[in-house]
Design a protein around this motif. Structure first.
Motif, mmCIF file in Angstrom:
data_model
loop_
_atom_site.group_PDB
_atom_site.id
_atom_site.type_symbol
_atom_site.label_atom_id
_atom_site.label_comp_id
_atom_site.label_asym_id
_atom_site.label_seq_id
_atom_site.Cartn_x
_atom_site.Cartn_y
_atom_site.Cartn_z
ATOM 1 N N VAL A 122 92.004 22.096 -83.193
ATOM 2 C CA VAL A 122 91.042 22.786 -82.507
ATOM 3 C C VAL A 122 89.820 21.624 -82.617
ATOM 4 C CG1 VAL A 122 90.700 24.600 -83.874
ATOM 5 C CG2 VAL A 122 90.247 24.482 -81.210
ATOM 6 N N GLY A 123 88.995 21.526 -81.854
ATOM 7 C CA GLY A 123 87.618 20.771 -81.847
ATOM 8 C C GLY A 123 86.671 21.424 -80.717
ATOM 9 N N PHE A 124 85.620 21.346 -81.083
ATOM 10 C CA PHE A 124 84.322 22.290 -80.105
ATOM 11 C C PHE A 124 82.890 20.784 -80.007
ATOM 12 C CE2 PHE A 124 86.684 25.782 -82.233
ATOM 13 C CZ PHE A 124 86.360 26.937 -80.161
ATOM 14 N N LEU A 125 82.516 20.701 -79.241
ATOM 15 C CA LEU A 125 81.877 19.801 -78.891
ATOM 16 C C LEU A 125 80.577 19.604 -78.171
ATOM 17 C CD1 LEU A 125 82.150 16.031 -77.901
ATOM 18 C CD2 LEU A 125 84.066 17.700 -77.661
ATOM 19 N N GLY A 126 79.572 19.822 -78.026
ATOM 20 C CA GLY A 126 78.962 19.966 -76.472
ATOM 21 C C GLY A 126 77.208 20.302 -76.869
ATOM 22 N N GLY A 127 76.345 21.073 -75.702
ATOM 23 C CA GLY A 127 74.934 21.099 -76.276
ATOM 24 C C GLY A 127 74.331 22.205 -77.120
ATOM 25 N N TYR A 128 75.551 23.162 -77.860
ATOM 26 C CA TYR A 128 74.931 24.827 -78.427
ATOM 27 C C TYR A 128 73.969 23.707 -79.657
ATOM 28 C CZ TYR A 128 75.873 28.322 -74.174
ATOM 29 O OH TYR A 128 75.629 28.596 -73.466
ATOM 30 N N ASN A 129 73.434 24.398 -80.621
ATOM 31 C CA ASN A 129 72.794 24.527 -81.719
ATOM 32 C C ASN A 129 73.643 26.158 -81.504
ATOM 33 O OD1 ASN A 129 71.254 22.156 -82.168
ATOM 34 N ND2 ASN A 129 70.260 22.936 -79.981
ATOM 35 N N ILE A 130 72.570 26.646 -83.325
ATOM 36 C CA ILE A 130 73.522 27.616 -83.632
ATOM 37 C C ILE A 130 72.207 28.545 -84.384
ATOM 38 C CG2 ILE A 130 75.040 28.594 -85.226
ATOM 39 C CD1 ILE A 130 76.319 26.825 -83.874
ATOM 40 N N GLY A 131 71.827 29.413 -83.125
ATOM 41 C CA GLY A 131 71.280 30.198 -83.496
ATOM 42 C C GLY A 131 70.806 31.616 -81.988
ATOM 43 N N ASP A 132 70.682 32.583 -82.438
ATOM 44 C CA ASP A 132 70.768 33.861 -81.676
ATOM 45 C C ASP A 132 70.007 33.558 -79.986
ATOM 46 O OD1 ASP A 132 71.551 35.573 -83.938
ATOM 47 O OD2 ASP A 132 69.206 36.325 -84.333
ATOM 48 N N ALA A 133 68.826 32.922 -79.957
ATOM 49 C CA ALA A 133 68.150 32.646 -79.324
ATOM 50 C C ALA A 133 69.545 32.270 -78.228
ATOM 51 C CB ALA A 133 66.793 32.180 -79.576
ATOM 52 N N TYR A 134 70.421 31.143 -78.786
ATOM 53 C CA TYR A 134 71.205 30.050 -77.661
ATOM 54 C C TYR A 134 72.282 31.250 -77.327
ATOM 55 C CZ TYR A 134 68.258 26.923 -80.818
ATOM 56 O OH TYR A 134 66.850 26.273 -80.924
ATOM 57 N N ALA A 135 72.898 31.874 -78.088
ATOM 58 C CA ALA A 135 73.877 33.036 -77.759
ATOM 59 C C ALA A 135 73.179 33.648 -76.274
ATOM 60 C CB ALA A 135 74.054 33.944 -78.562
ATOM 61 N N THR A 136 72.384 33.521 -76.014
ATOM 62 C CA THR A 136 72.214 34.824 -74.734
ATOM 63 C C THR A 136 71.013 34.626 -74.152
ATOM 64 O OG1 THR A 136 70.185 36.317 -75.766
ATOM 65 C CG2 THR A 136 73.439 36.680 -76.141
#
Length: 419
Positions: A175-189
């Motif tokens: 499996v592989g993932f890619l896209g615009g999401y960074n890692i952090g609380d704000a990006y989650a919601t």
């Protein structure tokens, strides 16, 4: 002692005026950024925007799942890491040291402790504000910190100034993932972004993309964490999935070309979502020419992004776009950070590259191009949902804007080539 003549005074005045005119855009941009940062300080708030659950469609010999809400994406990424048996390749631009960031760090550490080979890459400049303590990793994890200053003794080598703006996760060969999401609380919601999960032969190209970056940018030292990453990759590939990588070190920028070629082929519709719209003139011309030949061209951007100067500069293109028939949609209530497009119900792209010079001709970026009606339809559904949460900018509304806004756009116009 020389007495200044009238000619000398005129020359001095002209020089000062020229310096003032040249400095004005930078001074205004700095002031706008500081004011906007002050207004945002400590003002996190709950946001609400429409989303759909992850949607999976078969593509070639695998599947592609589309994510539009961070919590859903993070849950599946963490589940994939928890299930890893042999190898985890993790790369991100921003990695916050908050609760979400710690969840990923803990999962990666746990994978390494049970014998999984774990590689991590992150951009040091993007994480300057993150606690140094958070950025300490056990020796069981191999970490490449892309440096703040990568030019070394070659300060005039423009190929060495791009940031690592990519976001990739590959687990085993599965499996592989890619896209615009960074890692952090704000990006989650709080942010509206788009990511995809790929299974099947397309995963191999993501593994190659990660390994190539690691091997190009690792330090040439004999330490386990800095040895070359060697992959035994399959000789097969998925013809409907193409991974495009911008590699400034090699002066390779295929993502821009991918877009221009797709625009030239469009006959029915071009629906594009981008966080920042600061293109070169060729890119604008490709969109306006498509609209003028009858293609339904829609551009969805944030009503207000996290970079106020980028918002103002992007408006400098609106007149030309609206005159040609391009529809401009402004997303409300949340920051839309997605980098996606669909064309004619068959072609689609999702990735990390914004429509600006930094992404298209400067940074390390990665986009997936997928030619498949099922995925294009799924992303068109996403676009329609986002459109329902947007306000359209009409030509009459734009032409009626006040003198203050026109003046600000005019002063900031010289900054276009820099962004």
């Amino acid at each position: 002692m020389h007495t200044p003549t009238a000619s000398d005074r005129w020359i001095t005045a002209a020089r000062r005026t020229a310096v003032g005119v040249a400095a004005a855009p930078f001074a205004l941009a700095t002031a706008m950024t500081l004011v906007d940062s002050y207004r945002r300080r400590g003002k996190r708030r709950a946001v609400s925007f429409p989303t759909d659950p992850p949607a999976t469609v078969p593509v070639g010999d695998g599947d592609v799942t589309t994510y539009t809400f961070g919590t859903d994406l993070y849950d599946d990424m963490l589940a994939a890491i928890d299930g890893a048996r042999r190898q985890v390749l993790f790369e991100t631009y921003i990695w916050k040291g908050d609760t979400t960031g710690q969840r990923f760090k803990t999962a990666l550490e746990a994978a390494a402790e049970r014998g999984v080979e774990v590689y991590c890459i992150y951009d040091s400049f993007a994480n300057l504000v993150v606690s140094p303590r958070f950025k300490r990793f056990p020796p069981t994890i191999k970490v490449l910190r892309y440096p703040v200053y990568a030019a070394g003794w070659r300060p005039f080598d423009l190929r060495r100034y791009g940031r690592d703006h990519r976001k990739i996760l590959v687990v085993d060969d599965a499996v592989g993932f890619l896209g615009g999401y960074n890692i952090g609380d704000a990006y989650a919601t709080e942010w509206r972004d788009t990511h995809v999960r790929i299974t099947g032969p397309g995963v191999w190209d993501l593994k190659r993309a990660f390994a190539d970056f690691w091997n190009l940018n690792r330090r040439r030292r004999i330490r386990a964490s800095e040895r070359p990453l060697l992959l035994e990759t399959a000789s097969t590939w998925e013809p409907t999935i193409r991974i495009h990588r911008n590699v400034p070190r090699l002066w390779m920028f295929p993502i821009r070309s991918m877009y221009l070629e797709a625009f030239a082929r469009a006959s029915r519709n071009i629906w594009m979502t981008t966080a920042y719209f600061l293109p070169d003139q060729d890119f604008v011309d490709a969109l306006t020419q498509a609209a003028e030949r009858g293609v339904d061209v829609r551009l969805l951007i944030p009503a207000k992004s996290n970079h106020v100067v980028a918002d103002w500069i992007s408006r400098g293109y609106f007149s030309q776009l609206l005159r040609s028939g391009v529809r401009i949609l402004r997303y409300r209530d949340a920051m839309v950070h997605a980098k996606t497009a669909t064309i004619d119900g068959r072609w689609a792209t999702v990735g990390t590259a914004n429509v600006d010079r930094l992404s298209l001709q400067g940074n390390f970026e990665i986009n997936v191009e997928i030619i498949d009606p099922g995925l294009a339809s799924a992303l068109e559904d996403v676009f329609r949902l986002d459109e329902s949460n947007s306000l359209e900018l009409t030509r009459s509304e734009w032409e009626a804007r006040d003198i203050y806004r026109r003046f600000t756009e005019f002063v900031l116009n010289p900054l276009r080539p820099l962004l």
